[in-house]
Design a protein around this motif. Structure first.
Motif, short mmCIF file in Angstrom:
data_model
loop_
_atom_site.label_atom_id
_atom_site.label_comp_id
_atom_site.label_asym_id
_atom_site.label_seq_id
_atom_site.Cartn_x
_atom_site.Cartn_y
_atom_site.Cartn_z
N TRP A 152 -13.75 56.07 -23.98
CA TRP A 152 -12.89 55.03 -24.57
C TRP A 152 -11.97 55.54 -25.68
N PRO A 153 -12.46 56.29 -26.68
CA PRO A 153 -11.53 56.72 -27.73
C PRO A 153 -10.34 57.52 -27.19
N GLN A 154 -10.58 58.40 -26.23
CA GLN A 154 -9.49 59.18 -25.63
C GLN A 154 -8.56 58.28 -24.82
N LEU A 155 -9.15 57.35 -24.06
CA LEU A 155 -8.35 56.48 -23.21
C LEU A 155 -7.43 55.59 -24.05
N GLU A 156 -7.98 55.02 -25.09
CA GLU A 156 -7.19 54.15 -25.98
C GLU A 156 -6.07 54.95 -26.64
N ALA A 157 -6.38 56.13 -27.15
CA ALA A 157 -5.36 56.96 -27.80
C ALA A 157 -4.29 57.40 -26.81
N LEU A 158 -4.71 57.74 -25.59
CA LEU A 158 -3.75 58.16 -24.57
C LEU A 158 -2.82 57.01 -24.21
N TRP A 159 -3.35 55.81 -24.07
CA TRP A 159 -2.52 54.64 -23.76
C TRP A 159 -1.44 54.45 -24.82
N ILE A 160 -1.84 54.53 -26.08
CA ILE A 160 -0.88 54.35 -27.18
C ILE A 160 0.17 55.45 -27.16
N SER A 207 1.10 57.48 -24.69
CA SER A 207 1.89 57.45 -23.47
C SER A 207 2.98 56.38 -23.53
N TRP A 208 2.59 55.17 -23.90
CA TRP A 208 3.57 54.09 -23.94
C TRP A 208 4.52 54.21 -25.13
N THR A 209 4.07 54.81 -26.22
CA THR A 209 4.97 55.04 -27.36
C THR A 209 6.05 56.03 -26.97
N GLN A 210 5.71 57.05 -26.20
CA GLN A 210 6.71 58.00 -25.74
C GLN A 210 7.70 57.33 -24.79
N THR A 211 7.20 56.43 -23.94
CA THR A 211 8.06 55.75 -22.96
C THR A 211 8.97 54.73 -23.62
N PHE A 212 8.45 53.97 -24.56
CA PHE A 212 9.20 52.93 -25.26
C PHE A 212 9.03 53.09 -26.77
N PRO A 213 9.70 54.07 -27.39
CA PRO A 213 9.50 54.34 -28.82
C PRO A 213 9.88 53.18 -29.74
N GLN A 214 10.67 52.26 -29.25
CA GLN A 214 11.08 51.12 -30.08
C GLN A 214 9.99 50.06 -30.20
N ILE A 215 8.91 50.18 -29.41
CA ILE A 215 7.80 49.23 -29.45
C ILE A 215 6.63 49.86 -30.19
N ASP A 216 6.00 49.09 -31.06
CA ASP A 216 4.85 49.57 -31.83
C ASP A 216 3.57 49.34 -31.03
N PHE A 217 3.18 50.32 -30.23
CA PHE A 217 1.98 50.18 -29.41
C PHE A 217 0.71 50.29 -30.23
N GLU A 218 0.78 50.94 -31.37
CA GLU A 218 -0.38 50.96 -32.27
C GLU A 218 -0.74 49.53 -32.67
N ALA A 219 0.27 48.72 -32.90
CA ALA A 219 0.05 47.32 -33.27
C ALA A 219 -0.51 46.51 -32.10
N ARG A 220 -0.41 47.04 -30.88
CA ARG A 220 -0.91 46.35 -29.69
C ARG A 220 -2.31 46.83 -29.28
N ARG A 221 -2.91 47.64 -30.11
CA ARG A 221 -4.25 48.18 -29.83
C ARG A 221 -5.26 47.05 -29.54
N GLY A 222 -5.27 46.01 -30.36
CA GLY A 222 -6.19 44.89 -30.16
C GLY A 222 -5.98 44.21 -28.82
N TRP A 223 -4.70 44.01 -28.45
CA TRP A 223 -4.42 43.42 -27.14
C TRP A 223 -4.96 44.31 -26.03
N PHE A 224 -4.72 45.61 -26.13
CA PHE A 224 -5.18 46.54 -25.10
C PHE A 224 -6.70 46.51 -24.97
N ASN A 225 -7.40 46.53 -26.08
CA ASN A 225 -8.87 46.47 -26.06
C ASN A 225 -9.35 45.21 -25.34
#
Length: 95
Positions: free
Chosen positions: A11-19, A21-39
């Motif tokens: 899980w820790p690797q998967l969560e970090a990878l998701w953040i 990966s998507w941050t690289q794809t859409f740098p204008q979106i704060d995926f760190e702030a979406r961590r709770g949603w992803f969980n």
């Protein structure tokens, strides 16, 4: 590379990878702030029997995919930025 079923210790690797990966794809979106949603979302998918498979190189998570085996609905897919565009998604499991 080896394809494995998701295990909770990943899980820790998967969560970090998701953040990452998507941050690289859409740098204008704060995926760190979406961590709770992803969980919460991944918990819902697991409760609905979605499958998650992980691409591993030793202990390193290269990517993952989450989908519904019955319908084929692909919900999540991510590749570690360091491995993007290097064929991780196209490679088959090595024996």
């Amino acid at each position: 590379m080896k394809i494995t079923d998701y295990r909770s210790e990943l899980w820790p690797q998967l969560e970090a990878l998701w953040i990452k990966s998507w941050t690289q794809t859409f740098p204008q979106i704060d995926f760190e702030a979406r961590r709770g949603w992803f969980n919460a979302h991944m918990g819902e998918l697991q409760a609905r029997d979605y499958a998650t498979f992980c691409a591993m190189e030793g202990d390193e998570l290269l990517g993952f995919v989450t989908f519904d085996p019955e319908s084929g609905h692909l919900d999540q897919i991510a590749v570690a930025p360091a491995h993007a565009r290097k064929g991780v998604g196209a490679r088959s499991e090595e024996h």
